[in-house]
Write a protein that holds these residues in place. Structure first.
Motif, mmCIF file in Angstrom:
data_model
loop_
_atom_site.group_PDB
_atom_site.id
_atom_site.type_symbol
_atom_site.label_atom_id
_atom_site.label_comp_id
_atom_site.label_asym_id
_atom_site.label_seq_id
_atom_site.Cartn_x
_atom_site.Cartn_y
_atom_site.Cartn_z
ATOM 1 N N GLY A 51 0.800 -1.226 0.000
ATOM 2 C CA GLY A 51 0.000 0.000 0.000
ATOM 3 C C GLY A 51 0.826 1.265 0.000
ATOM 4 O O GLY A 51 0.413 2.288 -0.552
ATOM 5 N N SER B 1 0.218 3.631 -3.209
ATOM 6 C CA SER B 1 -0.499 4.891 -2.975
ATOM 7 C C SER B 1 0.362 6.086 -3.339
ATOM 8 O O SER B 1 -0.118 7.085 -3.876
ATOM 9 N N ARG C 243 0.394 7.044 -7.047
ATOM 10 C CA ARG C 243 -0.789 7.701 -7.616
ATOM 11 C C ARG C 243 -0.645 9.218 -7.644
ATOM 12 O O ARG C 243 -1.450 9.913 -8.263
ATOM 13 N N GLY D 136 -5.450 4.639 -0.031
ATOM 14 C CA GLY D 136 -5.465 6.020 -0.494
ATOM 15 C C GLY D 136 -6.822 6.463 -1.028
ATOM 16 O O GLY D 136 -7.031 7.654 -1.294
ATOM 17 N N THR D 137 -7.773 5.516 -1.180
ATOM 18 C CA THR D 137 -9.104 5.851 -1.678
ATOM 19 C C THR D 137 -9.918 6.532 -0.586
ATOM 20 O O THR D 137 -9.947 6.078 0.564
ATOM 21 N N ASN E 115 -4.711 12.435 1.149
ATOM 22 C CA ASN E 115 -3.332 12.004 1.379
ATOM 23 C C ASN E 115 -2.782 12.549 2.688
ATOM 24 O O ASN E 115 -1.864 11.973 3.275
ATOM 25 N N LEU F 146 -3.485 9.887 5.234
ATOM 26 C CA LEU F 146 -3.144 8.511 4.857
ATOM 27 C C LEU F 146 -2.365 7.806 5.959
ATOM 28 O O LEU F 146 -2.521 6.618 6.194
#
Length: 406
Positions: A146, A150, A153, A329-330, A400, A403
């Motif tokens: 992850g 992440s 992105r 990160g969603t 973010n 996160l």
């Protein structure tokens, strides 16, 4: 009313609302227009576009076709069913791995930039520089996928070509690992992902970074990059067969609509099919000069729909389980009305990840961040449920920032 139809149902007089494909994959200046000729219909089918959204209020209808909402609900139900399979446990916390991942990302981007510069000068790739980068990415994915996924992105438009190559490498390594492939295959796939777009070094920047629609001639130049990259990499004696295959065939599609060789499903290798899924996923989630990237959750659902024709459906479903239908990160909306960011998938149910909540939509106020394990009951660190994924732009927040759990 918006309806989703098969392209074989298109007729002159229908109002196209969405061609349901990536921006660079359709042959029209606009995505919304009324079909005025059979030639326009032929262009759509030749481009490999299988599903189209029409606006029945502005053009002809297809009585038996599902509405867009019905089609989306069906896709969501199917995606939810996929989420019940096991995923790989993590070995390090997101916070610990994120610190290492920042340096790995920087190292990899600098390497790809050098590879591209050397390719323009006709120099061979130096594998002694590539190998440690792929190894570092692989080890980071093993500890906690992850973190690096992440981080990848987050892209800038100017450095997209370099960042995209690193993202494809990272995603492909994670995909191979989730499928239980051996270490050498994972390494070779990682090399292929990192170098798959080397041929773009020979594409003029004016075409790569063009803010508007490409002409047919410009698109023809873009479509040369897999073959150009393959020819460039063959100059490196240490390069393996897998990286060459991925570089040449990552734009092939199972229905034969891809390039450069228009291979069908039986001809495309398994790793090239995996690379195709990864490549499209990263491309459509990235902001470019000609389009706004979609969310990771939306992209997975779109690729799932496209897998009926373009991608291997079984591999697509395995990729979705690899990254999670709500990737790290969603931003998600919970049943309680709170917004949170996914920080870790659950080991057995992708619908119940760990979420860091930070905003209450009912009071329209930020709240003290709280880590929820949605697999647990109320009073035991859980007691909530994901309703849907949300757009950060809609709420004007940066997930973010939340996160990492304090």
């Amino acid at each position: 009313m918006l309806k989703k139809i098969d392209s074989s149902q298109l007729r002159v007089g229908m109002a196209i609302h969405d061609l349901d494909c990536g921006w660079m994959e359709h042959p029209f200046v606009r995505a919304r227009f009324v079909l005025s000729s059979e030639d326009e219909i032929r262009k759509i089918t030749r481009a490999g576009i299988r599903n189209v959204v029409i606006d029945c209020a502005k053009g002809l209808d297809v009585a038996e076709a599902p509405t867009l909402a019905e089609a989306q609900a069906k896709t969501e139900a199917e995606v939810t069913a996929i989420a019940s399979k096991l995923v790989k446990p993590v070995r390090a916390t997101l916070g610990d791995e994120m610190q290492r991942a920042v340096g790995i990302r920087r190292q990899a981007v600098n390497l790809v930039r050098t590879v591209m510069q050397d390719a323009r000068l006709g120099k061979a790739v130096e594998m002694e520089n590539v190998s440690p980068v792929v190894t570092n990415i692989t080890e980071s994915i093993l500890r906690n996928s992850g973190a690096l996924l992440s981080l990848m992105r987050i892209k800038t438009k100017d450095d997209y070509t370099f960042l995209h190559s690193v993202s494809v490498c990272t995603l492909l390594v994670a995909f191979c690992r989730s499928r239980g492939m051996d270490d050498e295959t994972i390494y070779q796939a990682g090399v292929g992902g990192l170098l798959h777009d080397t041929g773009k070094a020979l594409v003029p920047d004016t075409i790569l970074n063009k803010p508007g629609r490409l002409t047919d001639e410009e698109f023809a130049i873009i479509k040369k990059h897999p073959r150009d990259g393959y020819d460039l990499l063959r100059q490196t004696p240490e390069i393996g067969a897998i990286p060459l295959d991925i570089t040449l065939h990552h734009h092939e599609r199972r229905d034969g609509s891809g390039y450069p060789e228009m291979q069908n499903e039986s001809e495309i290798s398994e790793l090239a099919q995996m690379a195709a899924i990864v490549d499209v996923y990263d491309a459509i989630t990235s902001d470019r000069c000609y389009h706004k990237g979609m969310s990771a959750a939306d992209a997975l659902r779109k690729i799932y729909e496209w897998s009926k024709f373009h991608f291997n459906p079984a591999l697509t479903q395995e990729f979705m389980r690899c990254v999670g239908i709500y990737p790290v990160g969603t931003m998600v909306m919970l049943e309680s009305g709170r917004l949170g960011v996914v920080v870790e998938p659950h080991e057995s149910n992708l619908l119940t990840p760990k979420v860091n909540v930070f905003f209450n939509t009912k009071s329209q106020m930020y709240i003290r961040p709280e880590l929820l394990d949605l697999s647990r009951a109320l009073g035991f660190g859980g007691g909530d449920k994901i309703v849907r994924h949300e757009s950060p732009d809609k709420w004007r927040v940066d997930p973010n920032k939340f996160l990492l759990v304090a």
